[in-house]
Design a protein around this motif. Structure first.
Motif, PDB file in Angstrom:
ATOM      1  N   GLU A  56     -63.421 -20.472 -53.755  1.00 53.95           N
ATOM      2  CA  GLU A  56     -62.803 -19.186 -54.066  1.00 53.95           C
ATOM      3  C   GLU A  56     -63.731 -18.011 -53.785  1.00 53.95           C
ATOM      4  OE1 GLU A  56     -64.841 -20.059 -58.016  1.00 53.95           O
ATOM      5  OE2 GLU A  56     -63.787 -21.259 -56.539  1.00 53.95           O
ATOM      6  N   TRP A  57     -65.024 -18.319 -53.551  1.00 50.51           N
ATOM      7  CA  TRP A  57     -66.001 -17.291 -53.216  1.00 50.51           C
ATOM      8  C   TRP A  57     -66.080 -17.033 -51.712  1.00 50.51           C
ATOM      9  CZ3 TRP A  57     -68.709 -13.936 -56.113  1.00 50.51           C
ATOM     10  CH2 TRP A  57     -68.703 -14.134 -57.502  1.00 50.51           C
ATOM     11  N   SER A  58     -65.363 -17.771 -50.906  1.00 50.45           N
ATOM     12  CA  SER A  58     -65.465 -17.644 -49.458  1.00 50.45           C
ATOM     13  C   SER A  58     -65.191 -16.217 -48.983  1.00 50.45           C
ATOM     14  CB  SER A  58     -64.512 -18.634 -48.784  1.00 50.45           C
ATOM     15  OG  SER A  58     -64.642 -18.551 -47.395  1.00 50.45           O
ATOM     16  N   SER A  59     -64.063 -15.682 -49.332  1.00 48.62           N
ATOM     17  CA  SER A  59     -63.718 -14.320 -48.913  1.00 48.62           C
ATOM     18  C   SER A  59     -64.594 -13.261 -49.593  1.00 48.62           C
ATOM     19  CB  SER A  59     -62.232 -14.057 -49.169  1.00 48.62           C
ATOM     20  OG  SER A  59     -61.878 -12.783 -48.689  1.00 48.62           O
ATOM     21  N   PRO A  60     -64.840 -13.355 -50.915  1.00 47.77           N
ATOM     22  CA  PRO A  60     -65.721 -12.355 -51.530  1.00 47.77           C
ATOM     23  C   PRO A  60     -67.124 -12.313 -50.903  1.00 47.77           C
ATOM     24  CG  PRO A  60     -64.526 -13.527 -53.226  1.00 47.77           C
ATOM     25  CD  PRO A  60     -64.223 -14.216 -51.927  1.00 47.77           C
ATOM     26  N   LEU A  61     -67.707 -13.488 -50.620  1.00 45.68           N
ATOM     27  CA  LEU A  61     -69.040 -13.506 -50.012  1.00 45.68           C
ATOM     28  C   LEU A  61     -69.021 -12.986 -48.577  1.00 45.68           C
ATOM     29  CD1 LEU A  61     -70.331 -16.885 -51.446  1.00 45.68           C
ATOM     30  CD2 LEU A  61     -71.286 -14.613 -51.927  1.00 45.68           C
ATOM     31  N   HIS A  82     -65.574 -10.370 -55.828  1.00 47.64           N
ATOM     32  CA  HIS A  82     -64.790 -11.508 -56.311  1.00 47.64           C
ATOM     33  C   HIS A  82     -63.450 -11.026 -56.866  1.00 47.64           C
ATOM     34  CE1 HIS A  82     -63.496 -14.910 -58.764  1.00 47.64           C
ATOM     35  NE2 HIS A  82     -64.203 -15.655 -57.923  1.00 47.64           N
ATOM     36  N   PHE A  83     -63.500  -9.973 -57.668  1.00 48.08           N
ATOM     37  CA  PHE A  83     -62.272  -9.430 -58.250  1.00 48.08           C
ATOM     38  C   PHE A  83     -61.298  -8.974 -57.155  1.00 48.08           C
ATOM     39  CE2 PHE A  83     -59.786  -5.832 -59.839  1.00 48.08           C
ATOM     40  CZ  PHE A  83     -59.150  -6.432 -60.918  1.00 48.08           C
ATOM     41  N   ARG A  84     -61.823  -8.368 -56.117  1.00 47.47           N
ATOM     42  CA  ARG A  84     -60.968  -7.820 -55.061  1.00 47.47           C
ATOM     43  C   ARG A  84     -60.419  -8.886 -54.109  1.00 47.47           C
ATOM     44  NH1 ARG A  84     -62.402  -2.802 -51.016  1.00 47.47           N
ATOM     45  NH2 ARG A  84     -60.367  -2.741 -50.042  1.00 47.47           N
ATOM     46  N   TYR A  85     -61.232  -9.896 -53.773  1.00 43.89           N
ATOM     47  CA  TYR A  85     -60.852 -10.811 -52.693  1.00 43.89           C
ATOM     48  C   TYR A  85     -60.576 -12.259 -53.108  1.00 43.89           C
ATOM     49  CZ  TYR A  85     -62.284  -7.023 -49.633  1.00 43.89           C
ATOM     50  OH  TYR A  85     -62.397  -5.820 -49.006  1.00 43.89           O
ATOM     51  N   ALA A  86     -60.937 -12.653 -54.315  1.00 45.11           N
ATOM     52  CA  ALA A  86     -60.749 -14.059 -54.707  1.00 45.11           C
ATOM     53  C   ALA A  86     -59.332 -14.298 -55.218  1.00 45.11           C
ATOM     54  CB  ALA A  86     -61.759 -14.457 -55.768  1.00 45.11           C
ATOM     55  N   ARG A  87     -58.923 -15.556 -55.108  1.00 42.42           N
ATOM     56  CA  ARG A  87     -57.595 -15.944 -55.592  1.00 42.42           C
ATOM     57  C   ARG A  87     -57.630 -16.429 -57.036  1.00 42.42           C
ATOM     58  NH1 ARG A  87     -57.653 -17.079 -50.244  1.00 42.42           N
ATOM     59  NH2 ARG A  87     -55.807 -16.604 -49.031  1.00 42.42           N
ATOM     60  N   CYS A  89     -80.242  -1.500 -47.133  1.00 37.92           N
ATOM     61  CA  CYS A  89     -80.039  -2.461 -48.222  1.00 37.92           C
ATOM     62  C   CYS A  89     -81.383  -2.843 -48.837  1.00 37.92           C
ATOM     63  CB  CYS A  89     -79.303  -3.700 -47.719  1.00 37.92           C
ATOM     64  SG  CYS A  89     -77.630  -3.323 -47.172  1.00 37.92           S
ATOM     65  N   HIS A  90     -81.390  -2.970 -50.162  1.00 42.18           N
ATOM     66  CA  HIS A  90     -82.640  -3.156 -50.894  1.00 42.18           C
ATOM     67  C   HIS A  90     -82.520  -4.246 -51.949  1.00 42.18           C
ATOM     68  CE1 HIS A  90     -84.302   0.678 -49.340  1.00 42.18           C
ATOM     69  NE2 HIS A  90     -83.030   1.034 -49.332  1.00 42.18           N
ATOM     70  N   GLY A  91     -83.674  -4.830 -52.271  1.00 41.42           N
ATOM     71  CA  GLY A  91     -83.790  -5.733 -53.398  1.00 41.42           C
ATOM     72  C   GLY A  91     -83.454  -7.171 -53.099  1.00 41.42           C
ATOM     73  N   ALA A  92     -83.531  -7.976 -54.140  1.00 43.33           N
ATOM     74  CA  ALA A  92     -83.344  -9.423 -54.027  1.00 43.33           C
ATOM     75  C   ALA A  92     -81.948  -9.796 -53.558  1.00 43.33           C
ATOM     76  CB  ALA A  92     -83.644 -10.085 -55.367  1.00 43.33           C
ATOM     77  N   LEU A  93     -80.966  -8.946 -53.833  1.00 48.72           N
ATOM     78  CA  LEU A  93     -79.589  -9.220 -53.417  1.00 48.72           C
ATOM     79  C   LEU A  93     -79.148  -8.308 -52.273  1.00 48.72           C
ATOM     80  CD1 LEU A  93     -78.311  -9.853 -56.992  1.00 48.72           C
ATOM     81  CD2 LEU A  93     -78.003 -11.459 -55.112  1.00 48.72           C
ATOM     82  N   GLN A  94     -80.064  -7.520 -51.732  1.00 53.88           N
ATOM     83  CA  GLN A  94     -79.824  -6.679 -50.556  1.00 53.88           C
ATOM     84  C   GLN A  94     -78.556  -5.825 -50.686  1.00 53.88           C
ATOM     85  OE1 GLN A  94     -81.974  -6.483 -47.334  1.00 53.88           O
ATOM     86  NE2 GLN A  94     -82.974  -6.585 -49.308  1.00 53.88           N
ATOM     87  N   ILE A  95     -78.567  -4.945 -51.683  1.00 48.05           N
ATOM     88  CA  ILE A  95     -77.416  -4.062 -51.872  1.00 48.05           C
ATOM     89  C   ILE A  95     -77.693  -2.675 -51.317  1.00 48.05           C
ATOM     90  CG2 ILE A  95     -76.590  -5.286 -53.896  1.00 48.05           C
ATOM     91  CD1 ILE A  95     -77.633  -2.782 -55.535  1.00 48.05           C
ATOM     92  N   ASN A  96     -76.620  -1.979 -50.993  1.00 47.89           N
ATOM     93  CA  ASN A  96     -76.705  -0.590 -50.564  1.00 47.89           C
ATOM     94  C   ASN A  96     -76.574   0.273 -51.814  1.00 47.89           C
ATOM     95  OD1 ASN A  96     -76.218   2.005 -49.598  1.00 47.89           O
ATOM     96  ND2 ASN A  96     -75.191   1.246 -47.763  1.00 47.89           N
ATOM     97  N   ALA A 146     -70.364  -8.480 -44.993  1.00 52.94           N
ATOM     98  CA  ALA A 146     -69.905  -7.681 -43.843  1.00 52.94           C
ATOM     99  C   ALA A 146     -69.174  -6.395 -44.208  1.00 52.94           C
ATOM    100  CB  ALA A 146     -68.992  -8.536 -42.962  1.00 52.94           C
ATOM    101  N   GLY A 147     -68.798  -6.223 -45.445  1.00 47.71           N
ATOM    102  CA  GLY A 147     -68.026  -5.030 -45.815  1.00 47.71           C
ATOM    103  C   GLY A 147     -66.535  -5.276 -45.664  1.00 47.71           C
ATOM    104  N   ASN A 148     -65.842  -4.319 -45.079  1.00 52.23           N
ATOM    105  CA  ASN A 148     -64.375  -4.376 -45.010  1.00 52.23           C
ATOM    106  C   ASN A 148     -63.831  -5.437 -44.064  1.00 52.23           C
ATOM    107  OD1 ASN A 148     -64.077  -2.302 -46.853  1.00 52.23           O
ATOM    108  ND2 ASN A 148     -64.183  -0.743 -45.271  1.00 52.23           N
ATOM    109  N   GLN A 149     -64.566  -5.784 -43.037  1.00 53.24           N
ATOM    110  CA  GLN A 149     -64.069  -6.697 -42.005  1.00 53.24           C
ATOM    111  C   GLN A 149     -64.968  -7.928 -41.902  1.00 53.24           C
ATOM    112  OE1 GLN A 149     -61.262  -5.903 -40.273  1.00 53.24           O
ATOM    113  NE2 GLN A 149     -61.274  -7.845 -39.200  1.00 53.24           N
ATOM    114  N   CYS A 150     -64.418  -9.091 -42.239  1.00 56.47           N
ATOM    115  CA  CYS A 150     -65.190 -10.335 -42.096  1.00 56.47           C
ATOM    116  C   CYS A 150     -65.353 -10.675 -40.619  1.00 56.47           C
ATOM    117  CB  CYS A 150     -64.490 -11.483 -42.810  1.00 56.47           C
ATOM    118  SG  CYS A 150     -64.730 -11.444 -44.583  1.00 56.47           S
ATOM    119  N   THR A 151     -66.499 -11.229 -40.298  1.00 55.07           N
ATOM    120  CA  THR A 151     -66.792 -11.656 -38.926  1.00 55.07           C
ATOM    121  C   THR A 151     -67.133 -13.142 -38.950  1.00 55.07           C
ATOM    122  OG1 THR A 151     -69.150 -11.202 -39.156  1.00 55.07           O
ATOM    123  CG2 THR A 151     -67.755  -9.368 -38.392  1.00 55.07           C
TER     124      THR A 151
END
Length: 195
Positions: free
Chosen positions: A131-136, A109-114, A75-82, A141-146
């Motif tokens: 509403e950002w709880s699940s998206p963040l 957000h589009f995928r996981y927010a209500r 992961c790279h950059g200010a937002l640590q993306i892959n 974590a990717g597919n599985q929240c921990t």
């Protein structure tokens, strides 16, 4: 190009965050970090993502270090993306990592927010970014929240909610103080500490 009103919002949100974290975080911040914060806020505004969520995420991920690399190197950059997921060519080379990070936030957000994204964009005193709880959580974590990624999401949401309240009450931040923030940002030889 963003309208001047949105550019001022980006500076104001970053100024408010740097002021807010100054109460508990007593180390120095560079003009480059402030500039990265502004760039994250502007890109978020441009892509219709809450700028307070975006900069709160960037603060959590890298403290606005655009050269940050994760401990495992993926992961790279200010937002640590892959880059293999969020860069147009799926490679780090020629990737705008800030834009990729904002797109990742928007996609999660589009995928996981209500709620609809346009409902979450506004900054107002009753801001509650739940509403950002699940998206963040999934951003981290990717597919599985921990439990760890749920705690990560809660930290960002708490910071974003506090920041929204500060930005909304801009009467507390005078035009003179904001002008000083612009001047400090413009002088790249200055390192400042907000305490």
């Amino acid at each position: 190009n963003l309208p001047m009103k949105m550019i001022k919002l980006s500076y104001t949100v970053c100024y408010a965050l740097f002021t807010m974290i100054g109460a508990t975080d007593h180390h120095e911040y560079s003009p480059e970090q402030f500039s990265t914060c502004v760039e994250v806020a502007e890109e978020a505004t441009n892509l219709n993502v809450s700028p307070v969520i975006a900069i709160s995420t960037s603060y959590e991920e890298s403290r606005f270090n655009r050269d940050a690399v994760s401990y495992n190197g993926c992961c790279h950059g200010a937002l640590q993306i892959n880059p293999s997921y969020f860069c147009p060519n799926r490679r780090l080379h020629d990737c705008n990592l800030i834009q990729g990070g904002i797109i990742a936030l928007r996609n999660f957000h589009f995928r996981y927010a209500r709620k609809n994204m346009s409902e979450s964009y506004h900054i107002h005193p009753e801001s509650n970014h739940q509403e950002w709880s699940s998206p963040l959580c999934h951003y981290n974590a990717g597919n599985q929240c921990t439990r760890r990624s749920e705690a990560y999401a809660r930290r960002i949401i708490r910071r974003a909610d506090r920041l929204s309240d500060i930005v909304y009450n801009l009467n507390v931040i005078s035009k003179t103080q904001l002008a000083c923030a612009y001047d400090t940002h413009a002088n790249t030889n200055t390192t400042y500490s907000i305490k």
